[in-house]
Design an enzyme around this catalytic site. Structure first.
Site, PDB file in Angstrom:
ATOM      1  CB  CYS A   1      37.877  52.943  26.129  1.00 44.09           C
ATOM      2  SG  CYS A   1      37.766  51.380  25.218  1.00 44.09           S
TER       3      CYS A   1
ATOM      4  CB  CYS B   1      51.731  43.943  42.977  1.00 42.40           C
ATOM      5  SG  CYS B   1      51.956  42.197  43.407  1.00 42.40           S
TER       6      CYS B   1
ATOM      7  CD  GLN C   1      56.067  46.011  37.497  1.00 44.36           C
ATOM      8  OE1 GLN C   1      54.895  45.959  37.142  1.00 44.36           O
ATOM      9  NE2 GLN C   1      56.431  45.874  38.758  1.00 44.36           N
TER      10      GLN C   1
END
Length: 447
Positions: A96, A404, A286
């Site tokens: 990117c 998480c 998610q």
């Protein structure tokens, strides 16, 4: 001038552009250090000449780099790279163009296999610190690019009347204009440049707070407005027709509520069953569809290999695990802290022709597990300390824990271990490639 209308643009002045963090700065002063390791948040760790710890953005273990400190603290300093003197063999060119300024993907300069090994190491270190005996972890992963099906992008009109549209800069609240985002699903990435052009053409861009993108079979653009503007809403409808996307508007009404919005769905393959999971903006889902599919499949495989039939699904959300379990013959009792989520789960079960018992309960107070064969946990970042404490004394034979946050997982795993459980299987779940964020899947069994 009406509220939210565009100010006339001021004459632009020439501003000196800062060099990228990893570019040489033509001999400007800076210490040269060797990076020892990565911190848990993905920054390089080194020491200066006095022995003080340095956290260096964009640096990798083994590299020799010239740095400049941008923040000094009593116990450590924070720095960034101004020149790479000797690069790591694991360094890669970020995919990117915004990698050096964006606050999202902090590890794009690290080879993807090395990223995953690093996350496995971090997961193991957290567990070891709590004294938890853990097996070697395998990896649940998918493509490292084109995976993100949901994103929120900020909108800001600066003092010169220019519209800024994008994510926040690293370590800053400032937005930068985004032209690409390779981690977005391609259908969403293709909307970025047209969205910036659309915002530039609005009569009242200041009335747009942010834009949310979602892809779940089709693409949806949700415009969060401070106040409705009829002419601009017509322009958005024309944009939606051109881009062949759905358009929604969110405007705060009296009392702080939002206007009703339609239910959206994401597909979920559960063995031989294809489910449609309904959700609304603000509901947790998610964002990585491929990894979520693999995660659900692994949970089904783990429980299908046991003698479990009666499953308690805690922190059940909209039914990401409850519905696949019920579709595959498990008797599911789902508990969730949000009444809205429980209603959504029951709606999803009914739409799929599934029977699930569900209730709203504060999971800071552990529910009864009498008659339960297995428990599935998918708590938020705070973990499930109260539930783990209750299960440690009187839990079933199998616990599947989706985490998480490795720190709270390790704490809860220690509690379970002290109560007689063994961490039997462990998987790193690479839900967010190119970031230091890691998730995991653990199977605990009674010894």
């Amino acid at each position: 001038m009406k509220l939210g209308t565009r100010r006339p643009a001021r004459q632009a002045t020439q501003r000196k552009r800062q060099a990228p963090k990893t570019a040489p700065d033509n001999g400007a002063s800076g210490d040269t250090v060797v990076i020892e390791r990565l911190s848990h948040d993905g920054r390089g760790v080194a020491r200066d000449a006095s022995g003080k710890t340095l956290f260096v953005d964009g640096a990798l273990p083994g590299e020799q780099v010239r740095i400049r400190c941008h923040r000094q603290r009593s116990r450590f300093d924070e720095a960034h790279v101004v020149e790479i003197v000797r690069a790591s063999h694991e360094r890669v060119e970020p995919a990117c163009q915004h990698a050096e300024v964006c606050g999202g993907c902090s590890l794009q300069h690290l080879d993807i296999d090395a990223q995953r090994r690093f996350k496995q190491q971090v997961l193991g270190e957290h567990l070891a610190r709590e004294g938890v005996t853990a097996p070697a972890s395998d990896i649940i992963s998918a493509s490292p690019y084109g995976y993100r099906r949901r994103a929120r992008l900020g909108v800001k009109v600066d003092g010169k009347g220019a519209v800024r549209f994008g994510f926040r800069r690293a370590n800053s609240e400032r937005l930068f204009d985004i032209a690409e985002c390779p981690v977005l699903e391609p259908e969403l990435e293709a909307l970025l440049v047209p969205l910036k052009q659309q915002l530039d053409e609005l009569a009242a861009p200041r009335l747009v707070g942010h834009v949310e993108l979602l892809h779940s079979g089709t693409s949806t653009v949700r415009v969060h407005q401070l106040k409705a503007h009829a002419d601009d809403q017509a322009r958005w409808q024309q944009f939606a027709a051109r881009q062949q996307v759905a358009i929604e508007f969110s405007e705060r009404q009296g009392g702080g509520t939002e206007a009703p919005v339609r239910l959206q769905h994401y597909p979920l393959q559960a063995g031989a069953h294809r489910l449609e999971i309904g959700f609304k903006p603000g509901d947790f889902i998610q964002v990585n569809d491929q990894v979520n599919q693999a995660l659900v499949a692994r949970v089904l495989a783990l429980l299908s290999s046991t003698e479990s039939r009666k499953v308690l699904d805690l922190f059940a959300g909209v039914g990401n695990f409850s519905l696949p379990l019920a579709a595959n013959g498990f008797q599911v009792h789902a508990i969730e802290g949000s009444d809205i989520m429980v209603q959504r789960l029951l709606h999803n079960a009914d739409a799929s022709g599934l029977e699930i018992a569900a209730e709203t309960r504060d999971l800071n107070n552990a529910p009864s597990v009498a008659g339960i064969d297995a428990v599935v946990l998918d708590p938020p970042r705070d973990g499930a300390q109260a539930v783990a404490t209750a299960l440690a004394s009187d839990g079933p034979s199998w616990i599947v824990y989706v985490s998480c946050n490795p720190a709270t997982l390790a704490r809860d795993a220690r509690i379970l271990q002290e109560g007689g459980y063994r961490l039997h299987q462990l998987s790193l779940v690479d839900m967010f490639p190119h970031t230091a964020h890691l998730e995991s899947l653990s199977l605990f069994t009674r010894r």
